[in-house]
Scaffold this active site. Structure first.
Site, PDB file in Angstrom:
ATOM      1  N   SER A  17      12.864  12.594  87.358  1.00 35.13           N
ATOM      2  CA  SER A  17      13.539  12.326  86.083  1.00 35.13           C
ATOM      3  C   SER A  17      12.492  11.962  85.046  1.00 35.13           C
ATOM      4  O   SER A  17      11.417  11.437  85.381  1.00 35.13           O
ATOM      5  CB  SER A  17      14.518  11.153  86.247  1.00 35.13           C
ATOM      6  OG  SER A  17      14.974  10.681  84.988  1.00 35.13           O
ATOM      7  N   TYR A  26      16.013   2.840  88.404  1.00 35.23           N
ATOM      8  CA  TYR A  26      16.100   4.281  88.684  1.00 35.23           C
ATOM      9  C   TYR A  26      14.787   4.954  88.288  1.00 35.23           C
ATOM     10  O   TYR A  26      14.238   5.768  89.039  1.00 35.23           O
ATOM     11  CB  TYR A  26      17.269   4.879  87.905  1.00 35.23           C
ATOM     12  CG  TYR A  26      17.443   6.369  88.048  1.00 35.23           C
ATOM     13  CD1 TYR A  26      17.988   6.928  89.191  1.00 35.23           C
ATOM     14  CD2 TYR A  26      17.084   7.222  86.999  1.00 35.23           C
ATOM     15  CE1 TYR A  26      18.172   8.301  89.310  1.00 35.23           C
ATOM     16  CE2 TYR A  26      17.257   8.586  87.105  1.00 35.23           C
ATOM     17  CZ  TYR A  26      17.804   9.121  88.263  1.00 35.23           C
ATOM     18  OH  TYR A  26      17.977  10.485  88.366  1.00 35.23           O
ATOM     19  N   LYS A  60      12.001   7.018  90.544  1.00 33.95           N
ATOM     20  CA  LYS A  60      11.603   8.389  90.245  1.00 33.95           C
ATOM     21  C   LYS A  60      10.096   8.484  89.976  1.00 33.95           C
ATOM     22  O   LYS A  60       9.476   9.517  90.265  1.00 33.95           O
ATOM     23  CB  LYS A  60      12.399   8.926  89.055  1.00 33.95           C
ATOM     24  CG  LYS A  60      13.887   9.118  89.361  1.00 33.95           C
ATOM     25  CD  LYS A  60      14.110  10.081  90.509  1.00 33.95           C
ATOM     26  CE  LYS A  60      15.589  10.383  90.710  1.00 33.95           C
ATOM     27  NZ  LYS A  60      15.828  11.388  91.777  1.00 33.95           N
TER      28      LYS A  60
END
Length: 276
Positions: free
Chosen positions: A168, A181, A185
């Site tokens: 991401s 998150y 990533k």
């Protein structure tokens, strides 16, 4: 079937022979090859599976819910084009049994796409539940390593192949609200580079880093304000699953035969400036 002519306009305008050659190449890049795509019952994962099948490959899809997988497999034409195996992405027994199933069904496993991911924690890092943080890292990072280890031991180590991890843009720079998150990533991006070094020359390992893509998973990032969010993107739109699928198909194919350890931002230009 993907819009091959639309994607390769200049070639198709340059003459029928070149047009035919490009059309054949684009629709046969995965002939005789088998891919495993995790988290593929919908969204980006399903779009990746669709692209590989459209280009001649066969695919095993994984996901948590059997009903969703069954619908996804049916949308791909069912067997022998696709099979589905339900289970949790971070369950090692599921990883091993799925890889065994693929080898038993198709006799090979050439491409692994680590697409499964979760984001159960939203907000400042210091306010997060540590249990949710651990689970995020387990699914987004350690599970990806587990899937690669299983496929490498079963096939890739002896025969070679390609791995594409779905990261991401949040792993490339800080992002408000989804910091944990993004940390997971970023770890996946580093894992990509490290494994590319360790597994070359027979196995290529790359990643894609999408920005906001219009899926159920990302709805909270744009719901009710899509036009406003899109203004931060030079291309003035959010992504759709086929945008990411095209990049993954390229990195997984022989068209990217001299590319490994790289992370390709599939982001509408948002990382050039502006916010996620």
């Amino acid at each position: 079937m993907p819009d091959i002519e639309g994607a390769c306009g200049p070639y198709f305008r340059s003459g029928p022979r070149i047009a035919a050659a490009v059309r054949w190449h684009m629709t046969s890049r995965f002939d005789g090859r088998v891919a495993l795509v995790t988290g593929a019952s919908r969204g980006i994962g399903l779009a990746i599976a669709q692209r590989i099948v459209a280009e001649g490959g066969r695919v095993c899809l994984t996901g948590r819910k059997q009903d969703g997988l069954r619908e996804a497999v049916d949308s791909l034409g069912g067997a022998p084009h696709a099979i589905g195996v339900a289970g949790k992405a971070d369950d090692e027994a599921h990883q091993l049994s799925t890889v065994e199933r693929v080898i038993g069904e198709y006799g090979r496993l050439d491409v692994l796409v680590n697409n499964a991911g979760i984001n159960p924690a939203y907000g400042p890092l210091l306010d997060l539940d540590l249990g949710a943080a651990r689970k995020t890292v387990e699914v987004n990072v350690i599970a990806a390593l587990g899937w690669l280890r299983a496929t490498h031991r079963a096939w890739l180590g002896a025969h070679g192949g390609a791995v594409v991890n779905v990261a991401s843009v949040a792993g490339l720079r800080p992002a408000t609200g989804i910091g944990l998150y993004g940390v997971s990533k970023a770890a996946l991006i580093q894992l990509t580079a490290q494994l590319a070094v360790e597994l070359g020359p027979s196995v290529r390992v790359n990643a894609v880093a999408p920005a906001v893509v219009k899926t159920r998973f990302a709805t909270a990032l744009y719901d009710g304000r899509e036009e406003q969010v899109a203004q931060a993107y030079p291309l003035r739109r959010l992504g759709v699953p086929p945008d990411v699928a095209s990049a993954v198909a390229f990195l997984a194919s022989d068209d990217a035969a001299w590319i490994t350890g790289q992370t390709l931002a599939v982001d509408g230009g948002v990382t050039l400036g502006g916010g996620v």
